[in-house]
Structures are given as C-alpha cells and as structure tokens.
Design a protein around this motif. Structure first.
Motif, PDB file in Angstrom:
ATOM      1  N   PRO A 142       2.709  -1.562   9.210  1.00  0.00           N
ATOM      2  CA  PRO A 142       1.711  -2.368   9.943  1.00  0.00           C
ATOM      3  C   PRO A 142       1.285  -1.645  11.220  1.00  0.00           C
ATOM      4  CG  PRO A 142       3.507  -3.733   9.168  1.00  0.00           C
ATOM      5  CD  PRO A 142       3.923  -2.318   8.913  1.00  0.00           C
ATOM      6  N   SER A 143       0.004  -1.663  11.525  1.00  0.00           N
ATOM      7  CA  SER A 143      -0.523  -0.883  12.665  1.00  0.00           C
ATOM      8  C   SER A 143       0.251  -1.125  13.948  1.00  0.00           C
ATOM      9  CB  SER A 143      -1.993  -1.252  12.901  1.00  0.00           C
ATOM     10  OG  SER A 143      -2.754  -0.903  11.779  1.00  0.00           O
TER      11      SER A 143
ATOM     12  N   GLU B 203       6.418   2.775  17.232  1.00  0.00           N
ATOM     13  CA  GLU B 203       7.884   2.789  17.180  1.00  0.00           C
ATOM     14  C   GLU B 203       8.388   3.613  15.993  1.00  0.00           C
ATOM     15  OE1 GLU B 203       7.877  -1.559  16.673  1.00  0.00           O
ATOM     16  OE2 GLU B 203       9.258  -1.306  14.971  1.00  0.00           O
TER      17      GLU B 203
ATOM     18  N   ARG C  51      12.272   0.436   4.636  1.00  0.00           N
ATOM     19  CA  ARG C  51      13.100   0.011   5.785  1.00  0.00           C
ATOM     20  C   ARG C  51      14.381  -0.671   5.304  1.00  0.00           C
ATOM     21  NH1 ARG C  51      10.877  -4.223  10.182  1.00  0.00           N
ATOM     22  NH2 ARG C  51      10.260  -5.238   8.252  1.00  0.00           N
TER      23      ARG C  51
ATOM     24  N   ARG D 166      -5.925  -9.775   1.823  1.00  0.00           N
ATOM     25  CA  ARG D 166      -5.194 -10.653   2.726  1.00  0.00           C
ATOM     26  C   ARG D 166      -6.113 -11.175   3.824  1.00  0.00           C
ATOM     27  NH1 ARG D 166      -1.306  -6.562   2.399  1.00  0.00           N
ATOM     28  NH2 ARG D 166      -3.056  -5.332   3.128  1.00  0.00           N
TER      29      ARG D 166
ATOM     30  N   TYR E  60       6.521  -6.518  -3.609  1.00  0.00           N
ATOM     31  CA  TYR E  60       5.115  -6.256  -3.263  1.00  0.00           C
ATOM     32  C   TYR E  60       4.242  -5.917  -4.461  1.00  0.00           C
ATOM     33  CZ  TYR E  60       6.761  -6.257   1.537  1.00  0.00           C
ATOM     34  OH  TYR E  60       7.309  -6.637   2.733  1.00  0.00           O
TER      35      TYR E  60
ATOM     36  N   SER F 138       3.236  -1.589  14.413  1.00  0.00           N
ATOM     37  CA  SER F 138       4.581  -0.981  14.431  1.00  0.00           C
ATOM     38  C   SER F 138       4.512   0.533  14.334  1.00  0.00           C
ATOM     39  CB  SER F 138       5.411  -1.525  13.261  1.00  0.00           C
ATOM     40  OG  SER F 138       4.960  -0.968  12.025  1.00  0.00           O
TER      41      SER F 138
ATOM     42  N   SER G 272       2.293   4.190   6.166  1.00  0.00           N
ATOM     43  CA  SER G 272       1.696   2.921   5.736  1.00  0.00           C
ATOM     44  C   SER G 272       2.558   1.751   6.203  1.00  0.00           C
ATOM     45  CB  SER G 272       1.555   2.888   4.212  1.00  0.00           C
ATOM     46  OG  SER G 272       0.900   1.688   3.826  1.00  0.00           O
TER      47      SER G 272
ATOM     48  N   TRP H  27       0.809  -1.200   0.000  1.00  0.00           N
ATOM     49  CA  TRP H  27       0.000   0.000   0.000  1.00  0.00           C
ATOM     50  C   TRP H  27       0.861   1.276   0.000  1.00  0.00           C
ATOM     51  CZ3 TRP H  27      -3.778   1.861  -2.147  1.00  0.00           C
ATOM     52  CH2 TRP H  27      -4.616   2.850  -1.649  1.00  0.00           C
TER      53      TRP H  27
ATOM     54  N   ALA I 270      -4.627  -2.700  -3.254  1.00  0.00           N
ATOM     55  CA  ALA I 270      -3.450  -2.024  -3.793  1.00  0.00           C
ATOM     56  C   ALA I 270      -3.141  -2.408  -5.242  1.00  0.00           C
ATOM     57  CB  ALA I 270      -2.236  -2.315  -2.905  1.00  0.00           C
TER      58      ALA I 270
ATOM     59  N   ASN J  88      -9.789  -0.026  -1.625  1.00  0.00           N
ATOM     60  CA  ASN J  88      -8.467   0.306  -2.165  1.00  0.00           C
ATOM     61  C   ASN J  88      -7.548  -0.914  -2.194  1.00  0.00           C
ATOM     62  OD1 ASN J  88      -8.429   3.563  -0.479  1.00  0.00           O
ATOM     63  ND2 ASN J  88      -9.433   2.918  -2.318  1.00  0.00           N
TER      64      ASN J  88
ATOM     65  N   LYS K  42      -5.149   0.450   8.505  1.00  0.00           N
ATOM     66  CA  LYS K  42      -6.504   0.003   8.874  1.00  0.00           C
ATOM     67  C   LYS K  42      -6.402  -1.004  10.018  1.00  0.00           C
ATOM     68  CE  LYS K  42      -8.343   0.761   4.217  1.00  0.00           C
ATOM     69  NZ  LYS K  42      -8.981   0.146   3.021  1.00  0.00           N
TER      70      LYS K  42
ATOM     71  N   TRP L  66      10.015   6.018   1.865  1.00  0.00           N
ATOM     72  CA  TRP L  66      10.972   5.415   2.793  1.00  0.00           C
ATOM     73  C   TRP L  66      10.751   3.925   2.868  1.00  0.00           C
ATOM     74  CZ3 TRP L  66       9.887   3.054   7.698  1.00  0.00           C
ATOM     75  CH2 TRP L  66      11.052   2.642   8.390  1.00  0.00           C
TER      76      TRP L  66
HETATM   77  N1  LIG Z   1      -2.357  -3.655   0.618  1.00  0.00           N
HETATM   78  C1  LIG Z   1      -3.517  -3.054   0.451  1.00  0.00           C
HETATM   79  O1  LIG Z   1      -4.290  -3.342  -0.475  1.00  0.00           O
HETATM   80  C2  LIG Z   1      -3.948  -1.990   1.431  1.00  0.00           C
HETATM   81  C3  LIG Z   1      -4.900  -1.050   1.034  1.00  0.00           C
HETATM   82  C4  LIG Z   1      -5.308  -0.070   1.946  1.00  0.00           C
HETATM   83  C5  LIG Z   1      -4.742  -0.028   3.213  1.00  0.00           C
HETATM   84  N2  LIG Z   1      -3.807  -0.949   3.551  1.00  0.00           N
HETATM   85  C6  LIG Z   1      -3.228  -0.827   4.894  1.00  0.00           C
HETATM   86  O2  LIG Z   1      -1.872  -0.393   4.751  1.00  0.00           O
HETATM   87  C7  LIG Z   1      -1.131  -0.787   5.909  1.00  0.00           C
HETATM   88  C8  LIG Z   1       0.170  -1.377   5.435  1.00  0.00           C
HETATM   89  O3  LIG Z   1      -0.163  -2.603   4.855  1.00  0.00           O
HETATM   90  P1  LIG Z   1       0.436  -3.140   3.480  1.00  0.00           P
HETATM   91  O4  LIG Z   1      -0.706  -3.738   2.732  1.00  0.00           O
HETATM   92  O5  LIG Z   1       1.277  -2.133   2.774  1.00  0.00           O
HETATM   93  O6  LIG Z   1       1.348  -4.304   4.087  1.00  0.00           O
HETATM   94  P2  LIG Z   1       2.578  -5.037   3.418  1.00  0.00           P
HETATM   95  O7  LIG Z   1       2.753  -6.271   4.197  1.00  0.00           O
HETATM   96  O8  LIG Z   1       2.368  -5.100   1.951  1.00  0.00           O
HETATM   97  O9  LIG Z   1       3.807  -4.041   3.685  1.00  0.00           O
HETATM   98  C9  LIG Z   1       4.169  -3.707   5.011  1.00  0.00           C
HETATM   99  C10 LIG Z   1       5.473  -2.938   4.913  1.00  0.00           C
HETATM  100  O10 LIG Z   1       5.844  -2.546   6.232  1.00  0.00           O
HETATM  101  C11 LIG Z   1       7.198  -2.958   6.463  1.00  0.00           C
HETATM  102  N3  LIG Z   1       7.341  -3.230   7.891  1.00  0.00           N
HETATM  103  C12 LIG Z   1       7.073  -4.366   8.563  1.00  0.00           C
HETATM  104  N4  LIG Z   1       7.347  -4.194   9.865  1.00  0.00           N
HETATM  105  C13 LIG Z   1       7.806  -2.918   9.999  1.00  0.00           C
HETATM  106  C14 LIG Z   1       8.275  -2.143  11.075  1.00  0.00           C
HETATM  107  N5  LIG Z   1       8.317  -2.649  12.312  1.00  0.00           N
HETATM  108  N6  LIG Z   1       8.660  -0.876  10.836  1.00  0.00           N
HETATM  109  C15 LIG Z   1       8.625  -0.368   9.591  1.00  0.00           C
HETATM  110  N7  LIG Z   1       8.188  -1.050   8.508  1.00  0.00           N
HETATM  111  C16 LIG Z   1       7.801  -2.310   8.735  1.00  0.00           C
HETATM  112  C17 LIG Z   1       7.387  -4.193   5.609  1.00  0.00           C
HETATM  113  O11 LIG Z   1       8.757  -4.388   5.353  1.00  0.00           O
HETATM  114  C18 LIG Z   1       6.615  -3.790   4.359  1.00  0.00           C
HETATM  115  O12 LIG Z   1       7.437  -3.014   3.523  1.00  0.00           O
HETATM  116  C19 LIG Z   1      -2.039  -1.751   6.679  1.00  0.00           C
HETATM  117  O13 LIG Z   1      -2.605  -1.113   7.803  1.00  0.00           O
HETATM  118  C20 LIG Z   1      -3.136  -2.098   5.668  1.00  0.00           C
HETATM  119  O14 LIG Z   1      -4.377  -2.402   6.292  1.00  0.00           O
HETATM  120  C21 LIG Z   1      -3.397  -1.919   2.711  1.00  0.00           C
END
Ligand SMILES: NC(=O)c1ccc[n+]([C@@H]2O[C@H](COP(=O)([O-])OP(=O)(O)OC[C@H]3O[C@@H](n4cnc5c(N)ncnc54)[C@H](O)[C@@H]3O)[C@@H](O)[C@H]2O)c1
Ligand SMILES: O=P(O)(O)OC[C@H](O)CO
Length: 380
Positions: A92-93, A98, A44, A267, A61, A95, A90, A24, A152, A150, A118, A42
């Motif tokens: 994970p919630s 920190e 990680r 997911r 991704y 994290s 964006s 996302w 992604a 949404n 979310k 950014w």
């Molecule tokens: N993927 C989608 O379709 C979508 C759409 C809308 C909202 N979201 C929301 O976006 C948020 C992120 O989810 P996502 O889908 O991108 O997940 P993802 O698993 O695709 O990506 C998560 C990212 O966070 C990084 N990460 C993991 N632990 C971390 C930490 N401790 N500190 C910093 N980065 C860390 C991972 O390396 C990865 O790059 C969630 O809350 C999700 O609900 C996702």
C-alpha cells in the motif's frame, strides 16, 4: 513519438523479487514467472509465504488461482532480495517508505526498483517514484513505474491486457518491459513517469465518483459524463505537473480509467458505491478488505491541485461526500460548476492546446494500434 531505444537484452531466468503478496503483487509475480523470470515473492506473513511456496496458492487474495510452479515465496526480506536484478514493489502506498527503509540493506547496488503502486504519499504528496528516489541511494534512471488497465483477478485468470512501463531511462523501461510480458500481458514503454504515475493515481479518484453515482442509482449517461469530464480533470492536473497530455490518453490514463470505472472488481469503484448507498467513510474503510488507494489520495491530490491553480470539481465533490458535507445524490457533472452561465465544454482538444502536445495525434495513434491489433510501436 517515443524514440526507439537500444533494445535492452534480458537473460532467461533473470532473478527478480516482488515485495507485497497482496492481489497485485501476487498477480505480478505470476506475470513475471510466466514470462520466464526467476521470481521470489516476499509476503509479510509467514503463513501466507508458506501457502504460496508449498501450495502455489494465495487463497486470501487470489482464490482459485494456480500460481506458477516456479514461483517461490518467503517471509524473509533478505532472502527475497538476494541477487535480485529487478525489484517490483506492490505494498500500500502509505507503507512504501517504511518498507524501502527495511529493504535498503538487502538491495543490490544496481538493482532496478519498479513501482506497481497507484497512490501518493499522504504526508508528503510525493509520487511513489519520488519516495523511492528520496529513500534509496538510487538514480531515477534505475527507477520505473508500471500502470494501466490491470484489474488483478482478470490478469491472474490470464485474460489479455497491456500496461505501460515508464522510466526516465528508456533502456530501463525496456529492460523491465522485456521481463513483464508473456502471452497474456503486453508492456509498452514511455519516459513520462509523471504522467504514468499520476494517471494511475487520478483514475482512482474518478472511479470513486463513478461508484458514488452508481450507488445513488444514476445510469450510464451520468457515468459517461463524469468519465469524460474526469479525463479532462486528470489531464489538466498531470500536465500542470509536467506530464505529457498524450500519456493520459493512453493505457495509464484513459485505459485504466475505463477499466476501473466499469468494473465491480475495482476497490475504488466499490468504495464509491458504498458511499453512494449512504455509508460513511469510516464504515466503508471497515468494509473494504483490500487496499483502496483513492480514499487516501483525495486530500493530497487536492492540495497539489491548489498549489498549481488547477480546478478539480469532481474530486472536490468526492472529498465533500467523504467528509459527509455533500449528499451523494448531488455529485454529477452538471453540478461541477456553480456558474449560471452556460460553460464552454473543455475537451481533450483544449487540454492539447493547454498542454501544447499532440494529444489528438496520440488518440488517433491509439485507434490505429487497436485497428492494427497493436502492431504499432512499443511506445504508448
Ligand atoms: N489489485 C489490483 O487490481 C491492482 C492493480 C494494479 C495496481 N494495484 C496497486 O497495487 C498496490 C498494492 O495493492 P493491492 O491491490 O495488491 O492491495 P491488497 O490489499 O490486495 O494487498 C496489499 C498487501 O500489502 C500488505 N501490507 C499491508 N500493509 C503493509 C505494510 N505496512 N508493509 C508491507 N505490506 C503490507 C498486505 O498484507 C497485502 O499482502 C496499490 O497501490 C494498488 O493501487 C492494484
Ligand atoms: O481495484 P482498484 O480500484 O485499485 O483498481 C485496480 C487497478 O488499478 C485497475 O487498473
């Protein structure tokens, strides 16, 4: 009816940062860059930042997606945040806290912080905007949240969709919406942050339930019943915490519920399907390659529901399936009550009465907007 705000103005090439280069975060960086913003993403992991910066790809991704040439990426948080007027988060919630602590020294004094997440923080039950407000020296008027249908990968392929940008300050919501828009992504605005955030959190839980019954082999009737009952459950909960029921009938509630419950890209839906096929929660977590927010939200949401005396029978059954105390085959709408007496079907109308808001008016407005291809107000 959302009052019209003073239209915020945005200069082309406004400098923004996106934190989190997952599916996302990377997709939203593309949305912003395609809309003309100057975006630094950014990541990680340095190797991922390098791939995005040099190859304009994120093969982990978003395989096969060409990212905008203008999109820059770095593994340096200070460089990503330098000069950013808006910061989209964006990660994970669980994290978030920190990451905010690490980001805080590099944030501009008046930067707008936008949650793309979310989930609720498991340890506190706080929504993402509440965590942001607690960790950063920031006014709620400088915080926004974005949610909606949404998925992604569909958006990364530039398939059209919409989202709602929510802030207690309508001008802030407008300033963010003006950046988060292009020819395939449209942003509406509202000031119901509670409803917008809880819509995104709660739809994940109903999507897990839908995945479970899908994995069991039940068909569309069962799923439609759970989606319908699930929306009432979502609305009851959100209204109990101060949300406007009509927000749950909009993009952040019904819209996202439909997308997430119907798509194999989800997911949460996928995790539910594995549960329905008999995998344990630990097996499911091991198999999921990406963040599955719903699994971490079940406990905190049920605690929050109990604190307000809100019954959430579908979410409770998801908890039982996750705990291994309920056979997935027994999760279905007619089992969401143990009363022998025929139950009155609580509908959105009741939620409207319950919530005291013009819920049906917003549902009719949504249909009018669809009929008029969305030429309605910016309000969602
Ligand atoms: N993927 C989608 O379709 C979508 C759409 C809308 C909202 N979201 C929301 O976006 C948020 C992120 O989810 P996502 O889908 O991108 O997940 P993802 O698993 O695709 O990506 C998560 C990212 O966070 C990084 N990460 C993991 N632990 C971390 C930490 N401790 N500190 C910093 N980065 C860390 C991972 O390396 C990865 O790059 C969630 O809350 C999700 O609900 C996702
Ligand atoms: O993959 P999910 O289940 O986290 O859903 C992704 C988005 O939230 C859909 O709007």
């Amino acid at each position: 009816m959302t009052p019209r705000a003073k239209t915020a103005t945005v200069r082309p090439g406004t400098r923004v940062a996106v934190l989190g280069a997952g599916s996302w975060g990377t997709t939203f960086a593309k949305i912003l860059a395609d809309g003309g913003a100057d975006v630094v993403l950014w990541a990680r992991r340095p190797e991922l930042a390098r791939e995005i910066q040099e190859a304009k790809r994120n093969s982990d991704y978003l395989p096969g997606i060409n990212l905008p040439i203008s999109l820059r990426a770095t593994a340096r948080l200070d460089l990503a945040l330098a000069g950013a007027e808006q910061v989209f988060v964006s990660v994970p919630s669980q994290s978030l806290r920190e990451n905010l602590i690490a980001a805080e020294p590099h944030l501009g004094a008046n930067a707008i912080i936008v949650s793309l997440m979310k989930g609720v923080e498991r340890s506190s039950g706080l929504r993402m905007s509440e965590v942001i407000e607690q960790v950063l020296p920031i006014s709620p008027d400088n915080i926004a949240a974005i949610s909606g249908p949404n998925l992604a990968l569909e958006i990364a392929k530039q398939q059209p969709t919409a989202a709602v940008v929510s802030s207690t300050s309508l001008e802030t919501a407008q300033a963010v919406a003006l950046l988060a828009r292009n020819d395939y992504f449209r942003s509406f605005v509202n000031t119901d942050v509670i409803g917008t955030e809880f819509g995104g959190v709660l739809k994940n839980l109903i999507a897990v339930a839908i995945g479970i019954v899908d994995g069991v082999g039940y068909g569309e009737n069962t799923k439609a019943s759970i989606i319908t009952r699930g929306l009432v459950e979502m609305t009851d909960f959100a209204v109990a915490y101060g949300a406007h029921p009509e927000t749950l009938a909009g993009l952040a509630g019904l819209g996202d519920l439909i997308a997430t419950c119907q798509s194999p890209l989800s997911r949460n839906n996928t995790a539910g399907r594995l549960l329905g096929q008999g995998y344990s929660q630990s097996d499911v977590v091991k198999q999921m390659q990406q963040t599955t927010e719903g699994l971490a939200s079940v406990g905190p949401i049920l605690e929050l529901a109990k604190a307000k005396g809100v019954e959430m029978p579908i979410v409770e059954q998801v908890r039982q399936v996750l705990a291994g105390t309920l056979n997935p085959r027994d999760i279905a709408p007619h089992l969401t009550t143990d009363s022998d007496e025929p139950q009155g079907e609580r509908t959105l109308d009741d939620a409207q009465a319950h919530g005291g808001a013009a819920l049906w008016g917003s549902v009719k407005r949504a249909f009018d907007q669809l009929r008029n291809s969305g030429r309605g107000s910016l309000g969602d």
